[in-house]
Write an enzyme that holds these catalytic residues in place. Structure first.
Site, PDB file in Angstrom:
ATOM      1  N   GLU A 353      -9.974  -7.740 156.087  1.00 13.98           N
ATOM      2  CA  GLU A 353      -8.595  -7.279 155.895  1.00 13.98           C
ATOM      3  C   GLU A 353      -7.666  -7.923 156.912  1.00 13.98           C
ATOM      4  O   GLU A 353      -6.495  -8.153 156.635  1.00 13.98           O
ATOM      5  CB  GLU A 353      -8.526  -5.752 155.996  1.00 13.98           C
ATOM      6  CG  GLU A 353      -7.220  -5.179 155.452  1.00 13.98           C
ATOM      7  CD  GLU A 353      -7.250  -3.671 155.322  1.00 13.98           C
ATOM      8  OE1 GLU A 353      -7.274  -3.178 154.171  1.00 13.98           O
ATOM      9  OE2 GLU A 353      -7.252  -2.980 156.364  1.00 13.98           O
ATOM     10  N   HIS A 384     -36.535  -7.430 154.101  1.00 15.06           N
ATOM     11  CA  HIS A 384     -37.260  -7.233 152.843  1.00 15.06           C
ATOM     12  C   HIS A 384     -36.317  -7.246 151.649  1.00 15.06           C
ATOM     13  O   HIS A 384     -36.678  -6.772 150.567  1.00 15.06           O
ATOM     14  CB  HIS A 384     -38.050  -5.923 152.911  1.00 15.06           C
ATOM     15  CG  HIS A 384     -39.124  -5.944 153.946  1.00 15.06           C
ATOM     16  ND1 HIS A 384     -40.408  -6.396 153.694  1.00 15.06           N
ATOM     17  CD2 HIS A 384     -39.103  -5.619 155.267  1.00 15.06           C
ATOM     18  CE1 HIS A 384     -41.131  -6.318 154.800  1.00 15.06           C
ATOM     19  NE2 HIS A 384     -40.362  -5.860 155.772  1.00 15.06           N
ATOM     20  N   LYS A 512      -2.044  -1.303 144.141  1.00 13.63           N
ATOM     21  CA  LYS A 512      -1.480   0.053 144.215  1.00 13.63           C
ATOM     22  C   LYS A 512      -0.264   0.182 143.300  1.00 13.63           C
ATOM     23  O   LYS A 512      -0.097   1.177 142.582  1.00 13.63           O
ATOM     24  CB  LYS A 512      -1.049   0.372 145.648  1.00 13.63           C
ATOM     25  CG  LYS A 512      -2.174   0.697 146.615  1.00 13.63           C
ATOM     26  CD  LYS A 512      -1.550   1.070 147.947  1.00 13.63           C
ATOM     27  CE  LYS A 512      -2.584   1.379 149.000  1.00 13.63           C
ATOM     28  NZ  LYS A 512      -1.940   1.712 150.300  1.00 13.63           N
TER      29      LYS A 512
END
Length: 548
Positions: A353, A384, A512
């Protein structure tokens, strides 16, 4: 402003890259017995071993030259002195003031900010003491047993990461819960575990208008009132971290339990502020102050140490080397401590960000790579899962291996196995395994020559894979403060060199804005708006599905 491509060291580094890109770390270690000693730093309780990188003295010298030419020292001073280096929002950047333990004046617009920083810190401490001591009682006169933090982004990731990392230091009576997702299931799951009589909600929103946070907060309030009945009981069970006193009061929260922070505190840099209230509630004031002390120690190292011995600067420059010269598009964070499993997510937001930008401070296209993709997992689990790609894949992916020297558990043998894996992975990434070593190993197992030659390409490791090994002497509040401050400053230095603003986040806004329009269509409050054919089809699919 200075543009990266115009700096002499930028071109020198390209020439050096062409000359040095075939060097192998295995040979550099063999030729230089003092390599580890030279590429090794200790600051407080942190140790950095950066010797297992594709660097030599000339590389580092040119990178330091680049940092000086890019104006890194001057930009650092500007931040610490309260200059408005967040130019797109015309704001100072002063998370360092929140942990300024010397209390020396830091001035913004003619005002020393330290008195109000200390005032909020004191109020947080008093509130935390009441809750932790049991003197703060709910509407049925019971003590608080559960704290639910409702926030998103920096109001969630930092407190969640720190409370998880420092769980052994937490208050044994308090259970911490964090809600950020607006999908409803996360909040529902948390509410199913807590009791209204003994739960404290913290609503963390600077403006008290953040859609996701307010939606969750209002739902939590409704749930609470369904049990408590009395609106006046809200004041005993809700606190706010905000600057919007009017909205907080309208919600029903006593403004005496509202803790403010300021526009010079960015969300992803805010865990040191009132946003850290859940941390203080869980760990206590003394441990919270220790966290600030650790961050302040790193701040002082960062601002006072020459670049050549400066831990955050060195990490930043090595990152630049891989991102801009080797084309390394991602960076792995692998903590070898289960309580640090939230750290990769926190650093992901901090880095991506901050530095996921495409234009320079003067609005020009950058013309070079900026933030890498940050990802990771606890180291043992990663071994793993995705370490296969790191060892034998086609990407150059630098890795931060993070571990604690001191045991966190009394279980015999566990910590030794853990550290053996940390050190072994760092060595394996560096050394690799040559075809001749594979042949010798398989021959010793009695395998026939034809089968050996079939397997050699598959069992060969090229090595020369870069790692930084970051060791804490122990995982405690002080060292966690130093660790997070180190990553903050690393991110800042890279932003300076790239010529970008690390402290705005305009990329968050467009989605937004569009969501507000689409929400009206989904709820039927507005008619159909003009969208592309794909978005129209998706909206219609939702509406058709929910008419059934």
């Amino acid at each position: 402003m200075k543009h990266l491509h115009d700096l002499p060291a930028w071109s020198k580094l390209w020439n050096h890259f062409d000359d040095s890109k075939t060097l192998h770390m295995r040979e550099m270690f063999e030729q230089d017995p003092q390599r580890a000693e030279r590429y090794w730093l200790q600051v407080g309780g942190l140790t950095l071993d950066y010797s297992k990188n594709r660097i030599n003295d000339e590389t580092m010298s040119l990178l330091f030259e680049l940092a000086h030419e890019a104006g890194v020292p001057e930009r650092m001073r500007q931040m610490f002195h309260g200059k408005k280096i967040n130019t797109t929002e015309n704001r100072a950047v002063l998370h360092v003031a929140l942990r300024n333990r010397t209390n020396s004046p830091i001035v913004v617009d003619g005002e020393d900010v330290m008195p109000k920083v200390n005032r909020v810190l004191q109020r947080m401490g008093e509130f935390a003491h009441e809750v932790r001591s049991g003197s703060w009682l709910g509407y049925t006169n019971q003590v608080i047993t559960d704290v639910v933090n409702i926030g998103i982004g920096g109001s969630d990731l930092g407190p969640l990461m720190m409370c998880t990392a420092l769980k052994p230091f937490g208050h044994p009576r308090l259970n911490m819960h964090f809600v950020s997702n607006v999908d409803g299931s996360q909040l529902r799951d948390v509410l199913s575990k807590v009791h209204p009589e003994t739960t404290l909600f913290i609503i963390a929103s600077k403006t008290f208008t953040t859609q996701e946070t307010l939606t969750n907060a209002l739902t939590a309030r409704e749930w609470f009132l369904n049990h408590a009945g009395d609106e006046e009981a809200v004041a005993k069970h809700f606190a706010a971290v905000s600057t919007n006193q009017k909205a907080v009061a309208e919600f029903g929260i006593d403004t005496a339990n509202m803790f403010e922070f300021w526009d010079w505190v960015g969300g992803r840099y805010s865990l040191w502020s009132a946003i850290g209230l859940p941390i203080m509630l869980y760990l206590g004031e003394e441990n919270f102050i220790e966290m600030l002390n650790g961050a302040h120690l790193m701040d002082q190292h960062f601002i006072n140490t020459p670049l050549e011995r400066n831990l955050p600067v060195i990490l930043a420059l090595i990152g630049i080397w891989y991102i801009n010269y080797y084309g390394g598009g991602s960076h792995v964070i692998a903590p070898y401590d289960q309580h640090l499993h939230r750290l990769p997510k926190f650093i992901q937001q901090l880095d991506m960000e901050s530095n996921g930008k495409q234009v320079t401070l003067d609005g020009k296209a950058v013309g070079h790579e900026t933030s890498p993709i940050i990802w990771g997992e606890t180291g043992i689990n990663g071994q793993h899962a995705f370490f296969q790609l790191l060892h034998q894949g086609t990407h150059i992916t630098p890795i931060d291996l993070i571990a604690s020297l001191e045991k966190r558990s009394n279980l015999p043998g566990h910590h030794e196995i853990l550290l053996a894996n940390v050190f072994a992975q760092a060595e394996a990434f560096m050394r690799g395994k040559t075809p001749d070593e594979v042949r010798a190993e398989l021959k010793a197992q009695g395998m026939d020559e034809a089968r050996i030659e079939e397997l050699v390409p598959h069992k060969t490791f090229s090595g020369n894979r870069p790692t930084n090994l970051i060791l804490m002497d122990k995982v405690n509040p002080r060292n966690m403060g130093s660790l997070i401050a180190m990553y903050e400053h690393k991110t800042f230095v890279q932003g300076i060199i790239w010529g970008i603003n690390s402290f705005d986040q305009w990329g968050v806004e467009l989605g937004k804005q569009l969501a507000k329009t689409i929400l009206g269509e989904l709820t039927g409050e507005t008619g159909s708006q003009k969208h592309d054919s794909s978005t129209e089809r998706l909206i219609n699919l939702y509406l058709q599905t929910n008419r059934k």
